[in-house]
Scaffold this motif. Structure first.
Motif, PDB file in Angstrom:
ATOM      1  N   ALA A  27      -4.581  31.352   2.347  1.00 57.46           N
ATOM      2  CA  ALA A  27      -3.595  30.392   2.846  1.00 57.46           C
ATOM      3  C   ALA A  27      -2.188  30.995   2.792  1.00 57.46           C
ATOM      4  O   ALA A  27      -1.408  30.867   3.747  1.00 57.46           O
ATOM      5  CB  ALA A  27      -3.663  29.102   2.037  1.00 57.46           C
ATOM      6  N   ARG A  28      -1.851  31.654   1.687  1.00 56.18           N
ATOM      7  CA  ARG A  28      -0.544  32.317   1.588  1.00 56.18           C
ATOM      8  C   ARG A  28      -0.408  33.391   2.661  1.00 56.18           C
ATOM      9  O   ARG A  28       0.635  33.520   3.309  1.00 56.18           O
ATOM     10  CB  ARG A  28      -0.345  32.926   0.194  1.00 56.18           C
ATOM     11  N   ALA A  29      -1.459  34.159   2.868  1.00 52.16           N
ATOM     12  CA  ALA A  29      -1.432  35.212   3.887  1.00 52.16           C
ATOM     13  C   ALA A  29      -1.256  34.620   5.283  1.00 52.16           C
ATOM     14  O   ALA A  29      -0.530  35.183   6.113  1.00 52.16           O
ATOM     15  CB  ALA A  29      -2.712  36.050   3.809  1.00 52.16           C
ATOM     16  N   ALA A  30      -1.906  33.484   5.548  1.00 52.93           N
ATOM     17  CA  ALA A  30      -1.775  32.841   6.863  1.00 52.93           C
ATOM     18  C   ALA A  30      -0.337  32.387   7.101  1.00 52.93           C
ATOM     19  O   ALA A  30       0.202  32.556   8.201  1.00 52.93           O
ATOM     20  CB  ALA A  30      -2.737  31.658   6.966  1.00 52.93           C
ATOM     21  N   VAL A  31       0.293  31.833   6.082  1.00 47.74           N
ATOM     22  CA  VAL A  31       1.687  31.391   6.209  1.00 47.74           C
ATOM     23  C   VAL A  31       2.599  32.594   6.437  1.00 47.74           C
ATOM     24  O   VAL A  31       3.465  32.583   7.324  1.00 47.74           O
ATOM     25  CB  VAL A  31       2.124  30.586   4.964  1.00 47.74           C
ATOM     26  N   VAL A  52       3.909  26.199  -3.230  1.00 46.94           N
ATOM     27  CA  VAL A  52       3.438  24.906  -2.709  1.00 46.94           C
ATOM     28  C   VAL A  52       2.064  25.058  -2.064  1.00 46.94           C
ATOM     29  O   VAL A  52       1.148  24.261  -2.321  1.00 46.94           O
ATOM     30  CB  VAL A  52       4.457  24.303  -1.713  1.00 46.94           C
ATOM     31  N   VAL A  53       1.890  26.068  -1.234  1.00 45.99           N
ATOM     32  CA  VAL A  53       0.606  26.299  -0.576  1.00 45.99           C
ATOM     33  C   VAL A  53      -0.488  26.523  -1.620  1.00 45.99           C
ATOM     34  O   VAL A  53      -1.576  25.943  -1.538  1.00 45.99           O
ATOM     35  CB  VAL A  53       0.711  27.487   0.404  1.00 45.99           C
ATOM     36  N   THR A  54      -0.191  27.324  -2.621  1.00 44.68           N
ATOM     37  CA  THR A  54      -1.163  27.589  -3.688  1.00 44.68           C
ATOM     38  C   THR A  54      -1.532  26.305  -4.422  1.00 44.68           C
ATOM     39  O   THR A  54      -2.720  26.047  -4.682  1.00 44.68           O
ATOM     40  CB  THR A  54      -0.602  28.628  -4.676  1.00 44.68           C
ATOM     41  N   GLU A  55      -0.552  25.485  -4.753  1.00 45.09           N
ATOM     42  CA  GLU A  55      -0.820  24.224  -5.456  1.00 45.09           C
ATOM     43  C   GLU A  55      -1.705  23.305  -4.621  1.00 45.09           C
ATOM     44  O   GLU A  55      -2.651  22.708  -5.136  1.00 45.09           O
ATOM     45  CB  GLU A  55       0.488  23.511  -5.807  1.00 45.09           C
ATOM     46  N   LEU A  56      -1.392  23.177  -3.327  1.00 46.33           N
ATOM     47  CA  LEU A  56      -2.182  22.281  -2.476  1.00 46.33           C
ATOM     48  C   LEU A  56      -3.627  22.752  -2.365  1.00 46.33           C
ATOM     49  O   LEU A  56      -4.559  21.950  -2.470  1.00 46.33           O
ATOM     50  CB  LEU A  56      -1.547  22.164  -1.095  1.00 46.33           C
TER      51      LEU A  56
END
Length: 142
Positions: A27-31, A52-56
């Motif tokens: 997800a982090r890589a996609a962002v 935030v992405v990691t938490e979600l």
């Protein structure tokens, strides 16, 4: 003719991701790839967006048996990064008042951090069950 109502990033449909995202790292890589590919940068530090992405994503796995969907996109007006995480749990995140100020708290900081760092945060029920959490981050002008 009356003016059109202001657009909201929540109004835009969420397209299917180009590649499946199954982990917080993906997800982090996609962002990061989206921002790089579009030549855009968030007003907030990228580390805050990644947190935030990691938490979600982590919360979807911890509290809801995993994600059922993920998307990151620039809104139609080009003003915000919009990130959505879907999961199968209908319960909305719970915020414990004061948890960010309590050094003795053993957990419960994720949702308050998400709300603190994202410009907007919204939770919506999904018609097929579960929920969608949508967060936005303003983008720097070009």
């Amino acid at each position: 003719m009356p003016p059109a109502p202001p657009r909201s990033p929540f109004d835009d449909p969420v397209p299917a991701p180009a590649a499946p995202v199954a982990t917080a790292g993906a997800a982090r890589a996609a962002v990061t790839a989206l921002l790089s590919d579009t030549g855009r940068a968030t007003v907030a530090p990228l580390g805050a967006v990644h947190l935030v992405v990691t938490e979600l994503v982590a919360n979807a796995f911890r509290h809801a048996d995993g994600m059922t969907g993920f998307d990151a996109r620039v809104d139609a007006d080009g003003a915000a990064l919009v990130v959505t995480v879907d999961d199968g749990d209908e319960r909305t995140p719970v915020e414990t008042p004061g948890v960010l100020d309590d050094p003795a708290a053993l957990g419960g900081r994720g949702w308050p951090l998400v709300r603190l760092l994202a410009a907007t945060c919204r939770t919506d029920p999904r018609p097929e069950g579960g929920k969608r959490i949508t967060v936005t981050f303003p983008l720097r002008p070009r």
